[in-house]
Motif scaffolding. Structure first.
Motif, PDB file in Angstrom:
ATOM      1  N   UNK A   3      -0.348  -4.272  -6.613  1.00  0.00           N
ATOM      2  CA  UNK A   3      -1.806  -4.257  -6.472  1.00  0.00           C
ATOM      3  C   UNK A   3      -2.225  -3.206  -5.458  1.00  0.00           C
ATOM      4  N   UNK A   4      -1.616  -2.023  -5.587  1.00  0.00           N
ATOM      5  CA  UNK A   4      -1.831  -0.931  -4.627  1.00  0.00           C
ATOM      6  C   UNK A   4      -3.004  -0.081  -5.091  1.00  0.00           C
ATOM      7  N   UNK A   5      -4.194  -0.491  -4.746  1.00  0.00           N
ATOM      8  CA  UNK A   5      -5.388   0.148  -5.278  1.00  0.00           C
ATOM      9  C   UNK A   5      -5.628   1.535  -4.679  1.00  0.00           C
TER      10      UNK A   5
ATOM     11  N   UNK B 263       0.822  -1.207   0.000  1.00  0.00           N
ATOM     12  CA  UNK B 263       0.000   0.000   0.000  1.00  0.00           C
ATOM     13  C   UNK B 263       0.859   1.261   0.000  1.00  0.00           C
ATOM     14  N   UNK B 264       1.927   1.252   0.799  1.00  0.00           N
ATOM     15  CA  UNK B 264       2.848   2.382   0.821  1.00  0.00           C
ATOM     16  C   UNK B 264       3.544   2.523  -0.528  1.00  0.00           C
TER      17      UNK B 264
ATOM     18  N   UNK C 186      -5.823   4.893  -6.851  1.00  0.00           N
ATOM     19  CA  UNK C 186      -6.996   5.766  -6.809  1.00  0.00           C
ATOM     20  C   UNK C 186      -6.578   7.205  -6.496  1.00  0.00           C
ATOM     21  N   UNK C 187      -5.672   7.365  -5.523  1.00  0.00           N
ATOM     22  CA  UNK C 187      -5.187   8.703  -5.176  1.00  0.00           C
ATOM     23  C   UNK C 187      -4.492   9.354  -6.370  1.00  0.00           C
ATOM     24  N   UNK C 188      -3.731   8.560  -7.116  1.00  0.00           N
ATOM     25  CA  UNK C 188      -3.041   9.068  -8.300  1.00  0.00           C
ATOM     26  C   UNK C 188      -4.038   9.537  -9.356  1.00  0.00           C
ATOM     27  N   UNK C 189      -5.067   8.729  -9.594  1.00  0.00           N
ATOM     28  CA  UNK C 189      -6.077   9.087 -10.596  1.00  0.00           C
ATOM     29  C   UNK C 189      -6.786  10.382 -10.207  1.00  0.00           C
TER      30      UNK C 189
ATOM     31  N   UNK D 134       3.184   6.361  -6.832  1.00  0.00           N
ATOM     32  CA  UNK D 134       2.169   7.236  -7.403  1.00  0.00           C
ATOM     33  C   UNK D 134       2.599   8.693  -7.287  1.00  0.00           C
ATOM     34  N   UNK D 135       3.221   9.032  -6.145  1.00  0.00           N
ATOM     35  CA  UNK D 135       3.776  10.374  -5.984  1.00  0.00           C
ATOM     36  C   UNK D 135       4.872  10.652  -6.986  1.00  0.00           C
TER      37      UNK D 135
END
Length: 334
Positions: free
Chosen positions: A212-214, A169-170, A218-221, A176-177
């Motif tokens: 599989x970091x959903x 998750x991290x 999502x935060x990226x999108x 994503x950042x």
């Protein structure tokens, strides 16, 4: 940083301008990214913070440091450190006593660097760090990533990517950042830099999917959607990029929707009995409730929190599985 990162400023900063302070900053970011490795965690953390402070010291010695005018964010972080010291003294937790000064010194180092380097220097250093990190992770885990990202893989959950022991998750939020920084800086780079960014975006996206970091995805999108909307209104080069990406993405989605949706559903395990949309949170709801119960039954901790890293499993007795609850537990009123 004020003036903003612009093309004219970035044009003045090229490879021949790289100095020791930049190399130390790049090395610090790269080393700290791998500090989750259990076997070498302490060594990586100490080395990373040391490199960061080295960069800050060189910045100070260069005489380029601008005046210190604390922002609201600075005051919040410094207040959190003070409250963490207080909470650690009251609770007598060695963990808190160890991590609070490390956090404070690191933040002061970042503060010094931000007031010494231009935005072009900082962004360029971050980009180089991202290139190095993404390539290292890709080369180190290429076999695992290929197997996880191959449709029909039977061992996807067991092989879920956690690069150098970073929680999946991290991993999603971190990489994503990285993608966000790569995209935001795209229009300010020359052609070769843009190609490098595209390669890094591809690698980071593959890493997020393999983890599989959903939540991170999502935060990226959401972040990119907001950026795209703002860019479309502002016009200029950013608007052209947005319209081009929207056109390509729209056509691609229409032509390959079934294939893409089926692939993402499998990779992100949206239909899984344990991680799918109908799984009921896979026990997370119970853990969140336990965290909320701890918050509701506090006394003096309501004023100060219990300090940095005090919401970890060895101290709390369970994983909160929720960053917001963790922050509330550690810093409460701050």
């Amino acid at each position: 940083m004020g003036k903003g990162f612009n093309a004219a400023e970035s044009a003045t900063f090229r490879l021949h301008n790289i100095g020791i302070r930049h190399l130390l900053l790049v090395a610090a970011i790269v080393v700290l990214i791998f500090s989750n490795d259990e076997k070498y965690a302490v060594a990586f953390q100490v080395s990373g913070v040391g490199l960061l402070l080295g960069s800050a010291v060189v910045c100070l010695l260069s005489g380029r440091t601008r005046g210190y005018e604390l922002t609201g964010l600075d005051i919040i972080f410094l207040s959190m450190s003070g409250l963490s010291f207080l909470a650690g003294a009251v609770s007598q937790q060695e963990y808190i006593a160890l991590y609070t000064p490390i956090f404070l010194v690191t933040y002061l180092g970042v503060l010094t660097i931000a007031r010494s380097m231009s935005e072009a220097e900082i962004v360029s250093s971050i980009l180089v760090s991202v290139y190095i990190i993404s390539v290292i992770v890709f080369l180190a885990y290429i076999a695992t990533m290929i197997e996880v990202l191959t449709p029909g893989s039977a061992n996807r959950w067991a092989l879920r990517l956690n690069p150098f022991n970073m929680h999946p998750n991290l991993t999603g939020f971190v990489y994503g950042g990285f993608i966000t920084v790569l995209i935001f800086s795209f229009e300010f780079l020359r052609e070769r830099g843009r190609y490098a960014n595209l390669v890094a975006i591809f690698l980071c996206t593959a890493i997020i999917l393999a983890a599989s970091a959903r939540a991170g995805l999502l935060a990226l999108v959401v972040a990119l959607t907001v950026w795209a909307m703002i860019s479309a209104l502002q016009g200029g080069l950013a608007r052209r990029y947005f319209l081009a990406a929207l056109s390509i993405g729209g056509v691609g989605t229409l032509l390959f929707w079934e294939t893409v949706s089926t692939y993402l559903t499998e990779i992100l395990e949206l239909n899984s009995s344990t991680r799918g949309l109908d799984s009921g949170g896979s026990g997370r709801l119970e853990l969140w409730q336990r965290g909320i119960d701890v918050l509701a039954n506090r006394s003096w901790e309501v004023l100060t929190g219990t300090g940095l890293r005090s919401a970890s499993e060895p101290i709390l007795g369970f994983y909160t599985e929720n960053s917001y609850i963790t922050i509330a537990l550690e810093s409460e009123s701050s």
